[in-house]
Enzyme design. Structure first.
Site, mmCIF file in Angstrom:
data_model
loop_
_atom_site.group_PDB
_atom_site.id
_atom_site.type_symbol
_atom_site.label_atom_id
_atom_site.label_comp_id
_atom_site.label_asym_id
_atom_site.label_seq_id
_atom_site.Cartn_x
_atom_site.Cartn_y
_atom_site.Cartn_z
ATOM 1 N N GLN A 1 -7.744 0.659 3.702
ATOM 2 C CA GLN A 1 -8.652 0.101 4.708
ATOM 3 C C GLN A 1 -10.036 -0.192 4.137
ATOM 4 O O GLN A 1 -10.796 -0.951 4.725
ATOM 5 C CB GLN A 1 -8.802 1.068 5.895
ATOM 6 C CG GLN A 1 -7.552 1.209 6.743
ATOM 7 C CD GLN A 1 -7.218 -0.064 7.507
ATOM 8 O OE1 GLN A 1 -8.083 -0.899 7.805
ATOM 9 N NE2 GLN A 1 -5.946 -0.230 7.836
ATOM 10 N N CYS B 1 1.432 1.331 12.976
ATOM 11 C CA CYS B 1 2.529 2.081 12.371
ATOM 12 C C CYS B 1 3.202 2.985 13.365
ATOM 13 O O CYS B 1 4.316 3.443 13.152
ATOM 14 C CB CYS B 1 2.018 2.915 11.209
ATOM 15 S SG CYS B 1 1.128 1.935 10.006
ATOM 16 N N ASN C 1 -7.570 4.475 9.107
ATOM 17 C CA ASN C 1 -7.105 3.219 9.692
ATOM 18 C C ASN C 1 -7.176 3.193 11.206
ATOM 19 O O ASN C 1 -7.224 2.132 11.803
ATOM 20 C CB ASN C 1 -5.674 2.913 9.229
ATOM 21 C CG ASN C 1 -4.754 4.101 9.345
ATOM 22 O OD1 ASN C 1 -4.967 5.135 8.707
ATOM 23 N ND2 ASN C 1 -3.718 3.982 10.147
ATOM 24 N N SER D 1 -3.813 -2.554 -0.625
ATOM 25 C CA SER D 1 -2.741 -3.426 -0.147
ATOM 26 C C SER D 1 -3.283 -4.812 0.139
ATOM 27 O O SER D 1 -4.287 -4.954 0.844
ATOM 28 C CB SER D 1 -2.136 -2.827 1.126
ATOM 29 O OG SER D 1 -1.173 -3.721 1.648
ATOM 30 N N GLY E 1 0.821 -1.210 0.000
ATOM 31 C CA GLY E 1 0.000 0.000 0.000
ATOM 32 C C GLY E 1 0.855 1.261 0.000
ATOM 33 O O GLY E 1 0.534 2.247 -0.683
ATOM 34 N N SER E 2 1.931 1.242 0.749
ATOM 35 C CA SER E 2 2.807 2.420 0.821
ATOM 36 C C SER E 2 3.374 2.741 -0.560
ATOM 37 O O SER E 2 3.439 3.905 -0.962
ATOM 38 C CB SER E 2 3.957 2.180 1.798
ATOM 39 O OG SER E 2 3.450 1.907 3.088
HETATM 40 C C1 LIG Z 1 -1.701 -0.348 6.078
HETATM 41 C C2 LIG Z 1 -1.984 0.945 5.408
HETATM 42 C C3 LIG Z 1 -1.109 1.485 4.442
HETATM 43 C C4 LIG Z 1 0.201 0.830 4.118
HETATM 44 O O1 LIG Z 1 0.064 -0.381 3.454
HETATM 45 P P1 LIG Z 1 1.325 -1.381 3.428
HETATM 46 O O2 LIG Z 1 0.919 -2.444 2.487
HETATM 47 O O3 LIG Z 1 1.499 -1.880 4.812
HETATM 48 O O4 LIG Z 1 2.490 -0.588 2.957
HETATM 49 C C5 LIG Z 1 -1.455 2.669 3.835
HETATM 50 N N1 LIG Z 1 -2.598 3.299 4.138
HETATM 51 C C6 LIG Z 1 -3.467 2.818 5.034
HETATM 52 C C7 LIG Z 1 -4.738 3.557 5.297
HETATM 53 C C8 LIG Z 1 -3.193 1.633 5.710
HETATM 54 O O5 LIG Z 1 -4.057 1.173 6.613
#
Ligand SMILES: *Cc1c(COP(=O)(O)O)cnc(C)c1O
Length: 375
Positions: free
Chosen positions: A180, A326, A152, A200, A72-73
């Site tokens: 999310q 995080c 999140n 993600s 996701g990042s």
């Molecule tokens: C977990 C999360 C991310 C990051 O996703 P990763 O796959 O862990 O890098 C980004 N945005 C939100 C809202 C998240 O909950």
């Protein structure tokens, strides 16, 4: 000790058995490089494209609008920087909110270092951005609005369709971090006017290490990872075929079982909220009361250290979270809880419970009983 009771699905989820089963052949049997032209390469290519179609269908996008990433990042980085760099001749202003995930906030901060200008919108006490403030933040130079689909930490769902409309009226691109939301909320990128969207795999029962970015057809992004020409030359690197097969299968399951899954999470969530309010009248529910992620509960307990509470819950086999995963290890107060106006006392006493597929009502009762004993 009992079997673990896992209430931290916003942090990550277990890979579903059906998902793992689908992935396994792509580690050793069908290990071909998806760019190779011989048969095992073509098998991998077909699997990647099938997965792309499955992911697209979940958000009503087209297959060619999906780019696979590592998480996701990375999707947030590629979506936001990719648009910012591509459209910087048009303007250098970006609008986001104060409650974004660090993957968005720190991407915007990095862009500020490079000469972009970023406006960070406030949210109200429920965590909702103000459409009026958004309208007022728009300038001649605004090229991108990036507002998360759902938060999140506190679970609040943002007015995405209205934001999409405002973006369109002003000819500004709209990216949303939907990490999310995907699998938990029905998403239609066309109806909602979304131009780019991050997801993600590990937040909806696919493995860690795979994500996807949707970018509307006709919108160009600048690649930020150079190398080969994979992902239609937007993201270099040999495809993680097994991971991609995993996120595709998870998207397929989410699509086919949406209503049942959604109802289940909502009933667990509402049952917990209802019980908590009876048993702990002092606890404060954070986030929007009804317009929140189906599996998210976030309560603040006055005069209570959430980290200590987590240790005691852990002793009872319960996995939950204080603020967000995080920020663990860094004891700074959550930027989200600060933005909704919580006092430091309430922010430090915030417990996040996020439900998932394997949770039952009995699990919730066990959680409530454990909290009663501890508190
Ligand atoms: C977990 C999360 C991310 C990051 O996703 P990763 O796959 O862990 O890098 C980004 N945005 C939100 C809202 C998240 O909950």
């Amino acid at each position: 000790m009992n079997k673990i009771k896992y209430f931290d699905h916003a942090a990550t989820t277990a890979v579903k058995e059906e998902v793992l089963k689908e992935m396994l052949p792509y580690f050793s049997l069908n290990y071909g490089n998806a760019s190779s032209l011989y048969s095992i390469g073509r098998i991998s290519r077909r699997a990647v494209e099938n997965s792309r179609a499955q992911v697209a269908r979940l958000i009503n996008a087209k297959q060619n609008e999906i780019y696979f990433t590592s998480c996701g990042s990375e999707s947030d980085n590629l979506g936001i920087k990719g648009i910012a760099y591509k459209y910087k001749e048009k303007g250098n202003h970006i609008i986001t909110s104060k409650i974004e995930h660090p993957a968005v906030l720190n991407t915007c901060k990095a862009l500020e270092q490079e000469g972009f200008e970023v406006s960070y919108l406030n949210v109200n006490k429920d965590g909702v951005v103000s459409l009026g403030e958004l309208e007022r933040a728009v300038k001649e130079t605004t090229i991108l609005i990036s507002i998360m689909f759902a938060n999140n930490e506190i679970g609040t769902i943002e007015p995405i369709e209205q934001i999409g409309r405002i973006a369109k009226e002003h000819n500004i691109l709209f990216h949303t971090d939907a990490v999310q939301a995907v699998g938990n909320i029905k998403i239609d990128v066309n109806k909602m006017g979304i131009d780019a969207l991050s997801m993600s795999g590990h937040k909806f029962y696919a493995p860690k290490g795979v994500g996807a970015l949707y970018v509307r057809e006709g919108i160009d992004i600048k690649k930020i990872q150079d190398g080969g020409h994979q992902e239609r030359d937007k993201r270099a690197g040999t495809e993680n075929v097994a991971g991609i097969v995993g996120i595709g299968k998870a998207a397929d399951i989410a699509f086919k079982n949406f209503d049942k899954y959604n109802q289940k999470l909502i009933s667990l969530r509402d049952y917990l909220i209802e019980q908590m309010e009876i048993i702990f009248p002092n606890a404060k529910l954070n986030g929007h009361r009804t317009n929140r992620l189906p599996g998210n509960c976030n309560f603040s307990f006055p005069n209570m250290d959430a980290e200590e509470l987590l240790f005691k819950l852990d002793e009872k086999g319960i996995c939950a979270s204080a603020g967000s995963a995080c920020s663990t290890g860094n004891s700074a107060t959550s930027h989200v809880l600060t933005a909704i106006g919580l006092t430091p006392d309430l922010a430090n006493g915030a417990l996040r419970i996020t439900f998932g597929d394997e949770n039952t009502k009995e699990d919730v009762d066990y959680l409530i009983n454990s909290l009663t004993e501890i508190i």
